[in-house]
Motif scaffolding. Structure first.
Motif, PDB file in Angstrom:
ATOM      1  N   SER A   1      27.153  -4.423  -4.409  1.00  0.00           N
ATOM      2  CA  SER A   1      26.162  -5.468  -4.419  1.00  0.00           C
ATOM      3  C   SER A   1      24.889  -5.326  -4.231  1.00  0.00           C
ATOM      4  N   LEU A   2      24.518  -4.181  -3.379  1.00  0.00           N
ATOM      5  CA  LEU A   2      23.221  -3.591  -2.992  1.00  0.00           C
ATOM      6  C   LEU A   2      22.713  -2.821  -4.250  1.00  0.00           C
ATOM      7  N   ASN A   3      23.363  -2.103  -5.040  1.00  0.00           N
ATOM      8  CA  ASN A   3      23.156  -1.376  -6.357  1.00  0.00           C
ATOM      9  C   ASN A   3      22.852  -2.401  -7.293  1.00  0.00           C
ATOM     10  N   TYR A   4      23.675  -3.408  -7.246  1.00  0.00           N
ATOM     11  CA  TYR A   4      23.063  -4.373  -8.602  1.00  0.00           C
ATOM     12  C   TYR A   4      21.975  -5.107  -8.206  1.00  0.00           C
ATOM     13  N   LEU A   5      21.647  -5.442  -6.903  1.00  0.00           N
ATOM     14  CA  LEU A   5      20.584  -6.038  -6.532  1.00  0.00           C
ATOM     15  C   LEU A   5      19.281  -5.413  -6.651  1.00  0.00           C
ATOM     16  N   GLY A   6      19.471  -3.789  -6.619  1.00  0.00           N
ATOM     17  CA  GLY A   6      18.315  -2.970  -6.825  1.00  0.00           C
ATOM     18  C   GLY A   6      18.041  -2.836  -8.283  1.00  0.00           C
ATOM     19  N   LEU A   7      19.061  -2.892  -9.313  1.00  0.00           N
ATOM     20  CA  LEU A   7      18.892  -3.209 -10.662  1.00  0.00           C
ATOM     21  C   LEU A   7      18.043  -4.197 -10.982  1.00  0.00           C
ATOM     22  N   VAL A   8      18.420  -5.285 -10.521  1.00  0.00           N
ATOM     23  CA  VAL A   8      17.667  -6.602 -10.925  1.00  0.00           C
ATOM     24  C   VAL A   8      16.071  -6.379 -10.330  1.00  0.00           C
ATOM     25  N   LEU A   9      15.979  -5.880  -9.174  1.00  0.00           N
ATOM     26  CA  LEU A   9      14.524  -5.899  -8.532  1.00  0.00           C
ATOM     27  C   LEU A   9      13.870  -4.856  -9.284  1.00  0.00           C
ATOM     28  N   ALA A  10      14.576  -3.846  -9.925  1.00  0.00           N
ATOM     29  CA  ALA A  10      14.182  -2.776 -10.888  1.00  0.00           C
ATOM     30  C   ALA A  10      13.275  -3.281 -12.096  1.00  0.00           C
TER      31      ALA A  10
ATOM     32  N   PRO B   1      16.804   4.153 -13.951  1.00  0.00           N
ATOM     33  CA  PRO B   1      15.846   3.199 -13.110  1.00  0.00           C
ATOM     34  C   PRO B   1      14.976   3.952 -12.290  1.00  0.00           C
ATOM     35  N   LEU B   2      15.601   5.011 -11.661  1.00  0.00           N
ATOM     36  CA  LEU B   2      14.886   5.834 -10.754  1.00  0.00           C
ATOM     37  C   LEU B   2      13.898   6.566 -11.538  1.00  0.00           C
ATOM     38  N   TYR B   3      13.868   7.096 -12.637  1.00  0.00           N
ATOM     39  CA  TYR B   3      12.892   7.774 -13.630  1.00  0.00           C
ATOM     40  C   TYR B   3      11.935   6.916 -13.941  1.00  0.00           C
ATOM     41  N   ASN B   4      12.336   5.655 -14.386  1.00  0.00           N
ATOM     42  CA  ASN B   4      11.322   4.818 -14.863  1.00  0.00           C
ATOM     43  C   ASN B   4      10.132   4.210 -13.638  1.00  0.00           C
ATOM     44  N   ILE B   5      10.970   3.820 -12.877  1.00  0.00           N
ATOM     45  CA  ILE B   5      10.052   3.460 -11.533  1.00  0.00           C
ATOM     46  C   ILE B   5       9.208   4.669 -11.021  1.00  0.00           C
ATOM     47  N   GLY B   6       9.782   5.781 -10.952  1.00  0.00           N
ATOM     48  CA  GLY B   6       9.203   6.929 -10.396  1.00  0.00           C
ATOM     49  C   GLY B   6       8.110   7.267 -11.343  1.00  0.00           C
ATOM     50  N   VAL B   7       7.996   7.130 -12.490  1.00  0.00           N
ATOM     51  CA  VAL B   7       6.920   7.410 -13.477  1.00  0.00           C
ATOM     52  C   VAL B   7       5.671   6.261 -13.166  1.00  0.00           C
ATOM     53  N   ILE B   8       6.384   5.059 -13.000  1.00  0.00           N
ATOM     54  CA  ILE B   8       5.221   3.881 -12.833  1.00  0.00           C
ATOM     55  C   ILE B   8       4.517   4.236 -11.727  1.00  0.00           C
ATOM     56  N   LEU B   9       5.319   4.461 -10.428  1.00  0.00           N
ATOM     57  CA  LEU B   9       4.575   4.802  -9.016  1.00  0.00           C
ATOM     58  C   LEU B   9       3.744   6.089  -9.107  1.00  0.00           C
ATOM     59  N   VAL B  10       3.969   7.063  -9.714  1.00  0.00           N
ATOM     60  CA  VAL B  10       3.064   8.297  -9.629  1.00  0.00           C
ATOM     61  C   VAL B  10       2.201   8.043 -10.503  1.00  0.00           C
ATOM     62  N   ALA B  11       2.119   7.517 -11.609  1.00  0.00           N
ATOM     63  CA  ALA B  11       1.134   7.201 -12.581  1.00  0.00           C
ATOM     64  C   ALA B  11      -0.001   6.212 -12.253  1.00  0.00           C
ATOM     65  N   ALA B  12       0.512   5.028 -11.544  1.00  0.00           N
ATOM     66  CA  ALA B  12      -0.395   4.229 -10.646  1.00  0.00           C
ATOM     67  C   ALA B  12      -1.205   5.161  -9.741  1.00  0.00           C
ATOM     68  N   LEU B  13      -0.720   5.937  -8.941  1.00  0.00           N
ATOM     69  CA  LEU B  13      -1.212   6.931  -8.052  1.00  0.00           C
ATOM     70  C   LEU B  13      -2.397   7.496  -8.646  1.00  0.00           C
ATOM     71  N   THR B  14      -1.806   8.304  -9.685  1.00  0.00           N
ATOM     72  CA  THR B  14      -2.759   9.109 -10.283  1.00  0.00           C
ATOM     73  C   THR B  14      -3.800   8.513 -10.814  1.00  0.00           C
ATOM     74  N   ALA B  15      -3.586   7.408 -11.717  1.00  0.00           N
ATOM     75  CA  ALA B  15      -4.814   6.546 -12.126  1.00  0.00           C
ATOM     76  C   ALA B  15      -5.694   6.066 -11.380  1.00  0.00           C
ATOM     77  N   ALA B  16      -5.177   5.858  -9.850  1.00  0.00           N
ATOM     78  CA  ALA B  16      -6.207   5.275  -9.055  1.00  0.00           C
ATOM     79  C   ALA B  16      -6.996   6.278  -8.534  1.00  0.00           C
ATOM     80  N   VAL B  17      -6.720   7.487  -8.411  1.00  0.00           N
ATOM     81  CA  VAL B  17      -7.262   8.763  -7.755  1.00  0.00           C
ATOM     82  C   VAL B  17      -8.023   9.072  -8.619  1.00  0.00           C
ATOM     83  N   PHE B  18      -7.748   9.401  -9.943  1.00  0.00           N
ATOM     84  CA  PHE B  18      -8.496  10.327 -10.948  1.00  0.00           C
ATOM     85  C   PHE B  18      -9.374   9.253 -12.126  1.00  0.00           C
TER      86      PHE B  18
END
Length: 305
Positions: A119-128, A255-272
């Motif tokens: 159930s925690l995994n499925y909740l994570g997918l919905v939150l993703a 899900p980890l790949y998509n979210i990871g790209v969004i997180l790192v891209a957001a940080l990169t965009a904010a810094v540079f």
């Protein structure tokens, strides 16, 4: 996990290229087409010494791989048309939300990864899904937001096409990884065949545009192709290795790949680039971190540092 992290970082490097292309007057379409040549050369140079590459048309996976290469080009063209006619927000949401397709296939059709989702995994997918939507939500500029119902027409099918094409290509990648890449020794051959399909399709489209007088080859595009092609191949190659490392479990990796790209891209965009995040963006990024923990808590708990 290392391959997944590398794929995320390399994918963000691709976004940096696209962000900088206008500044250096690089023709994006031409850079995309020629980048697949660089991808192929990169993969060929990285072939292990005990391996050779040839295209065996008698194999089923060869035709699937070539078709995927064509799919890469078609997806890119749909994304460009959708961005121009329907706006960045709609296109970005269609792209990122497409992860639901490979995730569902991985869970309910391929049943890959050797574990049952709780159930925690499925909740994570919905939150993703919620996190991806909030993280990519942007206010459109006036000119872009002015798209009204009269202008929509069949253009509404463009973001739907983006959603389907990204979902289908990622699902087929996962299927090929499970069905035809049981070990790492075939990863390079399959990857190079996919790239070969993209090269052929890209050059055919470029040739047509040149004949119609819509394109003039620019040397800047060649330079852009090099900076784009090397990380492009390596990001795709490491994503395949990540899928193999997790038993083809796309429900975990994508899900980890998509979210990871969004997180790192957001940080990169904010810094540079000094980009600021809206409140929904910040909420989305926070939910993304929670989603990562819920989706991967078994794997994270098993990691030994």
């Amino acid at each position: 996990m290392l391959y997944l992290i590398l794929s995320i970082l390399l994918s963000v490097l691709l976004l940096l290229n696209f962000r900088l292309f206008p500044r250096f007057q690089v023709n994006t379409f031409q850079a995309i087409v020629f980048n697949y040549v660089i991808c192929f050369l990169t993969g060929y140079l990285l072939l292990p010494t005990n391996q050779t590459f040839s295209i065996d048309f008698s194999q089923t996976w060869t035709w699937l791989a070539l078709g995927l290469g064509v799919g890469f080009i078609v997806t890119f063209l749909l994304s460009g048309a959708s961005t121009q006619r329907m706006g960045m927000t709609v296109t970005s949401l269609a792209n990122n939300l497409s992860l639901v397709i490979p995730v569902c296939f991985s869970l309910f059709v391929f049943k890959a990864g050797g574990k049952q989702f709780d159930s925690l995994n499925y909740l994570g997918l919905v939150l993703a899904l919620v996190a991806v939507g909030l993280s990519t939500l942007q206010k459109e500029p006036e000119a872009e937001a002015g798209i009204n119902a009269k202008k929509l027409g069949l253009n509404i099918l463009l973001p739907i096409g983006v959603f389907l094409m990204y979902g289908i290509t990622n699902t087929l990648i996962n299927y090929m990884n499970i069905r035809y890449i049981p070990s790492a020794d075939k990863t390079t051959a399959v990857t190079l065949t996919m790239v070969a399909g993209a090269v052929v399709a890209g050059f055919l489209m470029l040739f047509v545009r040149i004949i119609r007088g819509q394109e003039t080859i620019s040397w800047r595009s060649m330079v852009g192709a090099v900076t784009l092609g090397i990380p492009n191949y390596l990001s795709f190659y490491t994503l395949l290795l990540a899928l193999s490392a997790f038993g083809g479990n796309g429900a975990f990796v994508y899900p980890l790949y998509n979210i990871g790209v969004i997180l790192v891209a957001a940080l990169t965009a904010a810094v540079f680039f000094k980009e600021t995040l809206s409140t929904p963006n910040k909420v989305g990024l926070g939910l993304a971190i929670v989603a990562i923990g819920l989706i991967s808590w078994q794997e994270l708990a098993a990691l030994q540092f």
